[in-house]
Design a protein around this motif. Structure first.
Motif, PDB file in Angstrom:
ATOM      1  N   UNK A 199      -4.313  -6.636   8.761  1.00  0.00           N
ATOM      2  CA  UNK A 199      -5.041  -5.538   8.123  1.00  0.00           C
ATOM      3  C   UNK A 199      -5.419  -4.463   9.141  1.00  0.00           C
TER       4      UNK A 199
ATOM      5  N   UNK B   4      -6.758  -5.505  -4.587  1.00  0.00           N
ATOM      6  CA  UNK B   4      -7.792  -6.089  -3.726  1.00  0.00           C
ATOM      7  C   UNK B   4      -7.557  -5.658  -2.281  1.00  0.00           C
ATOM      8  N   UNK B   5      -6.321  -5.784  -1.843  1.00  0.00           N
ATOM      9  CA  UNK B   5      -5.986  -5.380  -0.476  1.00  0.00           C
ATOM     10  C   UNK B   5      -6.317  -3.910  -0.264  1.00  0.00           C
ATOM     11  N   UNK B   6      -5.902  -3.109  -1.217  1.00  0.00           N
ATOM     12  CA  UNK B   6      -6.154  -1.677  -1.097  1.00  0.00           C
ATOM     13  C   UNK B   6      -7.653  -1.388  -1.016  1.00  0.00           C
TER      14      UNK B   6
ATOM     15  N   UNK C 184      -6.434 -12.784   3.069  1.00  0.00           N
ATOM     16  CA  UNK C 184      -5.746 -11.723   3.806  1.00  0.00           C
ATOM     17  C   UNK C 184      -5.928 -11.927   5.304  1.00  0.00           C
TER      18      UNK C 184
ATOM     19  N   UNK D 294     -10.034  -3.349   0.112  1.00  0.00           N
ATOM     20  CA  UNK D 294     -10.544  -3.732   1.430  1.00  0.00           C
ATOM     21  C   UNK D 294     -10.179  -2.682   2.469  1.00  0.00           C
ATOM     22  N   UNK D 295      -8.920  -2.301   2.468  1.00  0.00           N
ATOM     23  CA  UNK D 295      -8.452  -1.348   3.476  1.00  0.00           C
ATOM     24  C   UNK D 295      -9.198  -0.025   3.355  1.00  0.00           C
ATOM     25  N   UNK D 296      -9.409   0.404   2.139  1.00  0.00           N
ATOM     26  CA  UNK D 296     -10.095   1.691   1.979  1.00  0.00           C
ATOM     27  C   UNK D 296     -11.570   1.608   2.358  1.00  0.00           C
TER      28      UNK D 296
ATOM     29  N   UNK E  17     -16.369  -6.760   6.066  1.00  0.00           N
ATOM     30  CA  UNK E  17     -15.250  -6.518   5.158  1.00  0.00           C
ATOM     31  C   UNK E  17     -14.056  -7.382   5.548  1.00  0.00           C
TER      32      UNK E  17
ATOM     33  N   UNK F 226       0.819  -1.216   0.000  1.00  0.00           N
ATOM     34  CA  UNK F 226       0.000   0.000   0.000  1.00  0.00           C
ATOM     35  C   UNK F 226       0.852   1.264   0.000  1.00  0.00           C
TER      36      UNK F 226
ATOM     37  N   UNK G 135       5.455  -9.683  -5.222  1.00  0.00           N
ATOM     38  CA  UNK G 135       5.032 -10.389  -4.017  1.00  0.00           C
ATOM     39  C   UNK G 135       3.716 -11.104  -4.292  1.00  0.00           C
ATOM     40  N   UNK G 136       3.302 -11.868  -3.287  1.00  0.00           N
ATOM     41  CA  UNK G 136       2.138 -12.725  -3.497  1.00  0.00           C
ATOM     42  C   UNK G 136       0.821 -11.993  -3.275  1.00  0.00           C
ATOM     43  N   UNK G 137       0.868 -10.684  -3.106  1.00  0.00           N
ATOM     44  CA  UNK G 137      -0.352  -9.968  -2.783  1.00  0.00           C
ATOM     45  C   UNK G 137      -1.009  -9.334  -4.006  1.00  0.00           C
ATOM     46  N   UNK G 138      -2.323  -9.447  -3.991  1.00  0.00           N
ATOM     47  CA  UNK G 138      -3.070  -8.686  -4.978  1.00  0.00           C
ATOM     48  C   UNK G 138      -3.283  -7.306  -4.394  1.00  0.00           C
ATOM     49  N   UNK G 139      -2.435  -6.397  -4.775  1.00  0.00           N
ATOM     50  CA  UNK G 139      -2.440  -5.088  -4.132  1.00  0.00           C
ATOM     51  C   UNK G 139      -3.756  -4.348  -4.261  1.00  0.00           C
TER      52      UNK G 139
END
Lengths: 87, 87, 87, 87
Positions: B55, C16-18, B50, C20-22, B41, A83, C10-14
């Motif tokens: 998170x 998607x993660x972003x 995740x 969720x976090x947002x 979420x 991020x 890296x193994x992350x789907x950035x």
DNA sequence: TCAGATAAAATCGCGC
DNA sequence: GCGCGATTTTATCTGA
């Protein structure tokens, strides 16, 4: 007509209840004392230039299992980088 | 002489109190709803691999002022090194 | 080689993660706003002579199931009397 | 061969910091032990038919100043009646 | 006196 | 299902 040791016109064994409550209270008192001692240590450390907030974090980090701690650190790094957190 | 709807012989303005309480309750209800949404979420994210715990840390890190965050990170590093925490 | 168009080391789907976090952050923001509104209601009530601490207790009592509430009240009475708490 | 008392290439007195941290840790350990003891007392009481939740309330009530407690009780009564809570 | 930090308590969800 | 651990909420305390 207060509480009579023998009869117990309610379903409670008053002495047993009282004993439990008083044991808890003694223990709570000890716990409070120790909590105050901890505060004093932080206050003294602060007086000598150490940051209590950071110290608390250190103490809690040291309580974690080293492997778990490293793994968690790595994950935070991974997610954070994804991020742009540490950019 | 108990309480009659009209007279109000106690010192409380019942309708005002009731209005405040009900406003709080509506807001609390909204808050609860949002808290549930947040949980959902995280649950969904977890279902996609995740780690919710990480998170949450990321979210809280992002809420900090970047400068403060860096300073704190540096201090933890400093104190931690002094105690061989990351050895 | 799914997620990030360009790098993806890296193994992350950035994204998607972003996302969720947002989403969480938006919800947290709403929650904070509501929490502030609640505080304001209590502050206003206080300004009109109501005790916020008592109001909070009332709100939480009203959220309980009436039967449960009565039962709990009765038990506190029972235990309290057994210890002479209300004497 | 790790931390040398004399040189101190950072601004921290490592031994002082270490001493503070270890004092806190010892105290935290004691506190944890006592907290466990308290849990045990409640568990034992529960095994003998007492409700731990109610017991906790009793303990906290007993810690309050009697006058304050009565006043608070009266206010809850007042507010609650005003809203028909105990009807 | 009020906001922010800390600690305690209650609640929730997981694992045994 | 029940205790245990984590999270969240509540209450207390300190400092501005």
């Amino acid at each position: 007509m207060t509480d009579t040791p023998s009869t117990g016109h309610n379903s409670l064994n008053n002495s047993a209840l009282r004993a439990y409550v008083e044991r808890v209270e003694r223990l709570e008192e000890e716990k409070r004392t120790i909590a105050e001692d901890i505060k004093e240590v932080y206050a003294e450390a602060k007086g000598n230039g150490y940051d209590p907030k950071i110290m608390r974090k250190i103490v809690s980090l040291r309580q974690q299992d080293p492997d778990k701690r490293k793994e968690e650190r790595a994950l935070i790094e991974l997610y954070g980088d994804a991020l742009g957190l540490f950019a």
